[in-house]
Scaffold this active site. Sequence first.
Site, short mmCIF file in Angstrom:
data_model
loop_
_atom_site.label_atom_id
_atom_site.label_comp_id
_atom_site.label_asym_id
_atom_site.label_seq_id
_atom_site.Cartn_x
_atom_site.Cartn_y
_atom_site.Cartn_z
CG ASP A 136 -1.77 1.19 1.36
OD1 ASP A 136 -2.37 1.55 0.34
OD2 ASP A 136 -1.84 1.79 2.44
CB THR A 196 -1.71 5.64 -2.01
OG1 THR A 196 -1.70 4.22 -1.99
CG2 THR A 196 -2.81 6.13 -1.11
CB THR A 197 1.06 3.01 -5.73
OG1 THR A 197 0.72 2.30 -4.55
CG2 THR A 197 2.48 2.69 -6.09
CG ASP A 204 -6.41 0.74 0.35
OD1 ASP A 204 -6.53 1.48 1.34
OD2 ASP A 204 -5.33 0.55 -0.23
#
Length: 544
Positions: A57, A90-91, A393
């Site tokens: 994550d 997020t990545t 998530d």
Amino acid sequence: MNKALSIDGERQTGSDVRSQNVTAVTAIANVVKTSFGPVGLDKMLVDNIGDVTITNDGATILKLLEVEHPAAKVLVELADLQDQEVGDGTTSVVILAAEILRRANELVSRKIHPTSIIAGLRLASKEAVKYINEVLAVPVDTLPKETVINIAKTSMASKIIGDEWEFFAKLTVDAVMRVKTINSKGVAKYPIKSINILKSHGKSARESVFVEGYALNCTVASQQMPKLVKPAKIAFLDFNLQRTRMAMGVQVLVSDPSKLEAIKTKESDITRDRIQMILKSGANVILTTKGIDDLALKYFVEAGAMAIRRCKKEDLKRIAKATGGTVLGTLANLEGDESFDSSNLGTADEVEQIRIADDECIIIRSSAKKSASIILRGANDLLLDEMERSLHDSLSIVKRGLESNTVVAGGGAVEAALSIYLENYATTLGSREQLAIAEFAEAMLVIPKTLAVNAAQDATELVAKLRAHHNAAQKDPTKQAFQNAGLDLINGKIRNNLEAGVIEPAISKVKAIRSATEAAITILRIDDLIKLNPKQNEGGDDHH
């Protein structure tokens, strides 16, 4: 010391600072790059006291890195923001921001003024968002029933629970649907904070269960209490139910020793009266954040009530909200006496203590659909923590998909479409912004490229094919269906990802593009770095 400015520190300006910032930001992006996509790899992070975290994550990785560099910190905060706002992606936000910045920096080194570049990037970001909302976004209502489950599956594909996605996607959607509430404006909201996730060792991930009700990681205070109460009236307390002791600094001087006994009796009577007041109001389940001592337990056992101590305060607040009760910090009323009104009680269909593996937990079941719990099972802590992050998530993404009601195809489809669209758009402009927009369009392709590289596919060829599909979709009205073309990473082909069920909420992409552009602009604007030297203490460090 810098003589010209007469400051105690170093000053760096111009291209030095920019290239330094770009290097730092690229280094951060490279850390998370390999963990991106459904076939991304995991990172193992060990902190200074030896705690191990295994995760892929993006936000978690960056949070644990403890970055020093000021420009790189912007990216860490960016990932954190995306995690709070959307919950997933997020990545990709970090990779995108780093790529936009790298390309913008190349333009600066070709003697184009940063202000022109920033204006171009802002324009590109605005056009990209407009294009997503007007052309690429598909309303959820027009898609088949499984759409919501597919949103959850897409979010899980890159996580540790990806192998069991059928099972977990259903679990996630059930939980989100259960906490659905309609607010005063008639809009459906899905407060995922009402979903409690408990972790329990043992068995396999598939043994995880969804509980219709709120699961509490506590047990009844005494074994003589009932393990099942129905229907339940619940009192929520935020104070100690123990023998009342004198407050600190209060002294009582007694001249007659026989009165000592009376003081002790009164001390225990105060607590007894409080408990009887609570029980008289009809409460048969008592939850408190503090302790209950043996003396107090006796009264609850005699009354056949269930008392649970040392609950977490946030759990208490959520249960109170779901059952319609009030958390009380004290029993004092406005007259200065103590009283307990039955309107403070919450109601539930039943409260039961059940055993899961070696742990026991309390489940509060209520027909009012306001709370849900998921009890995760797994081999060890590392696995359970990562499962919890993955589930968080997915829950967030399903919530966003349902609330915003529009989705887009995943697997690099949006980025490839934007890349073609913005390239064509750039050529219509006759100003300097044209270059920045063209670079922004190129930067978009970093997402499908990284996806393909991580999947051990030929990235150059796949991205070229993908662009050809999207070019056809935008030029030829008969090939409109190609606009949802994305990568199939398992077989290394191009397919219609909307039909294949690889979808994500449009809001996730929009926020990612906006945030990434803002972060890149923030770092690009910096052209001067003044670093002050730490102050030296006079006369050594002996006075610390």
